[in-house]
Design an enzyme around this catalytic site. Structure first.
Site, PDB file in Angstrom:
ATOM      1  N   GLY A 214      46.209  26.786  32.372  1.00 18.54           N
ATOM      2  CA  GLY A 214      45.360  27.137  31.228  1.00 18.54           C
ATOM      3  C   GLY A 214      46.192  27.717  30.105  1.00 18.54           C
TER       4      GLY A 214
ATOM      5  N   SER B 167      47.188  26.719  27.132  1.00 16.26           N
ATOM      6  CA  SER B 167      47.162  26.237  25.750  1.00 16.26           C
ATOM      7  C   SER B 167      46.297  27.067  24.832  1.00 16.26           C
ATOM      8  CB  SER B 167      46.692  24.779  25.710  1.00 16.26           C
ATOM      9  OG  SER B 167      45.367  24.700  26.170  1.00 16.26           O
ATOM     10  N   ARG B 168      45.528  28.009  25.382  1.00 14.84           N
ATOM     11  CA  ARG B 168      44.724  28.853  24.471  1.00 14.84           C
ATOM     12  C   ARG B 168      44.572  30.254  25.042  1.00 14.84           C
ATOM     13  NH1 ARG B 168      38.352  27.064  25.170  1.00 14.84           N
ATOM     14  NH2 ARG B 168      37.835  28.927  26.367  1.00 14.84           N
TER      15      ARG B 168
ATOM     16  N   ASP C 266      43.188  19.615  36.363  1.00 14.34           N
ATOM     17  CA  ASP C 266      42.131  20.564  36.728  1.00 14.34           C
ATOM     18  C   ASP C 266      42.655  21.283  37.970  1.00 14.34           C
ATOM     19  OD1 ASP C 266      40.031  21.851  37.937  1.00 14.34           O
ATOM     20  OD2 ASP C 266      38.665  20.130  37.896  1.00 14.34           O
TER      21      ASP C 266
ATOM     22  N   SER D 124      41.705  40.577  36.846  1.00 16.38           N
ATOM     23  CA  SER D 124      40.857  41.196  35.808  1.00 16.38           C
ATOM     24  C   SER D 124      40.408  42.575  36.244  1.00 16.38           C
ATOM     25  CB  SER D 124      39.613  40.322  35.592  1.00 16.38           C
ATOM     26  OG  SER D 124      38.679  40.989  34.770  1.00 16.38           O
TER      27      SER D 124
ATOM     28  N   TYR E  86      32.590  36.047  39.540  1.00 14.05           N
ATOM     29  CA  TYR E  86      33.890  36.294  38.885  1.00 14.05           C
ATOM     30  C   TYR E  86      34.602  37.482  39.540  1.00 14.05           C
ATOM     31  CZ  TYR E  86      37.008  37.049  34.791  1.00 14.05           C
ATOM     32  OH  TYR E  86      38.084  37.216  33.948  1.00 14.05           O
TER      33      TYR E  86
ATOM     34  N   ALA F 263      34.256  38.594  42.584  1.00 13.46           N
ATOM     35  CA  ALA F 263      34.717  38.202  43.923  1.00 13.46           C
ATOM     36  C   ALA F 263      36.022  37.415  43.827  1.00 13.46           C
ATOM     37  CB  ALA F 263      33.647  37.374  44.630  1.00 13.46           C
ATOM     38  N   ALA F 264      36.078  36.493  42.872  1.00 10.87           N
ATOM     39  CA  ALA F 264      37.292  35.683  42.709  1.00 10.87           C
ATOM     40  C   ALA F 264      38.476  36.546  42.275  1.00 10.87           C
ATOM     41  CB  ALA F 264      37.047  34.578  41.679  1.00 10.87           C
TER      42      ALA F 264
ATOM     43  N   ILE G 126      39.963  41.563  26.367  1.00 10.51           N
ATOM     44  CA  ILE G 126      40.980  41.029  25.461  1.00 10.51           C
ATOM     45  C   ILE G 126      40.288  40.090  24.467  1.00 10.51           C
ATOM     46  CG2 ILE G 126      43.191  39.769  25.368  1.00 10.51           C
ATOM     47  CD1 ILE G 126      43.287  42.373  27.117  1.00 10.51           C
TER      48      ILE G 126
END
Ligand code: NAD
Length: 247
Positions: free
Chosen positions: A13, A15-16, A64, A143, A156, A158-159, A189
């Site tokens: 991920g 590129s942004r 992906d 995070s 989110y 949990a991950a 952020i």
């Protein structure tokens, strides 16, 4: 200090948002960057051009990362292009926020697949190459939500909490090899991910941040550069870049 010149990094991920800042800051330190993107080729191509403009080297690969074949191809392309992999930054992530009562099985699985299962996919294929490096680094972008929880974010959280446990365990397993494994836990952020939040919710969050502002992608990226350059004796840790929101 580790010399980063000519090292090779894969940034998922990349590129942004935070990933783009990580790609750029590593490139400024002489690292050759494999920018992984999922869907927007033009954005990734622009990122490659921006890095080349500052005299760096970069190459974009569509994958992906929640798909194991795609992740395998990403690492293969990185090795074909640059001959080695020294740094793996597992940055790709998504949110699908819903309170648990409204959370569909699909939204649960998708978030776990992209944020957590992806890390198995990339790391398992990249590891043999990282072990050949004299300064292998795995950096997982977790995070604050994985540490403190978040309303409407069971999937989110949990991950991201899973990433922290994975980081510590893999750090133990790889400690003797010299490959370090760390997590960065950003607070809030200023990226598109956060811009998607309702304005009043965001204002409420900023008012609780001791430093009273959002962080910048570059502030997260400097944590990555620090771990790559000066982090030889840092492993299994969480680096909190959050303006004091969680201590
Ligand atoms: P973003 O949405 O701007 O960027 C996420 C990137 O991941 C995008 O480039 C996207 O294309 C990519 N991606 C998504 N699914 C993918 C897939 N299946 N395969 C490959 N790439 C995929 O978000 P961001 O704010 O830059 O977030 C980057 C990371 O930082 C994420 O893991 C996110 O969870 C984490 N994070 C962000 C914040 C924040 O406040 N922005 C806070 C803590 C953690």
């Amino acid at each position: 200090m580790t010399e980063l010149n000519n090292k090779v990094a894969i940034v998922t991920g990349g590129s942004r948002g935070i990933g783009a800042a990580i790609s750029m800051e590593l490139a400024k330190n002489g690292v050759k960057i494999v920018i992984n993107y999922n869907s927007k080729k033009e954005v990734a191509d622009k990122m490659v051009a921006d890095i080349k403009e500052i005299g760096g080297e970069a190459y974009a690969v569509q994958a992906d990362v929640s798909n194991s074949k795609d992740a395998e191809n990403l690492v293969k392309e990185a090795v074909n292009q640059f001959g080695r992999v020294d740094i793996l930054v597992n940055n790709a992530g998504i949110t699908r926020d819903r309170t648990f009562k409204k959370l569909s099985e699909e939204d649960w699985r998708k978030v776990i697949d992209v944020n957590l299962n992806s890390v198995y996919n990339t790391t398992s294929v990249a590891l043999p190459h990282l072990l050949e490096s004299d300064a292998g680094r795995i950096i997982n972008i977790s995070s604050i939500i994985g540490q403190a929880g978040g309303f409407g974010q069971t999937n989110y959280a949990a991950a991201k909490a899973g990433l922290i446990g994975y980081t510590k365990s893999l750090a133990l397993e790889l400690a003797k090899s010299g490959v370090t494994v760390n997590a960065i836990c950003p607070g809030f952020i200023g990226t598109e991910m956060v811009a998607a939040m309702p304005e009043n919710v965001l204002e409420g969050i900023v008012s609780k941040v001791p430093q009273r502002r959002l962080g910048t992608p570059e502030e997260v990226a400097s944590g990555v550069v620090f771990l790559c350059k000066d982090g030889a004796y840092i492993t299994g840790q969480q680096l909190n870049i959050n303006g004091g929101l969680y201590m």
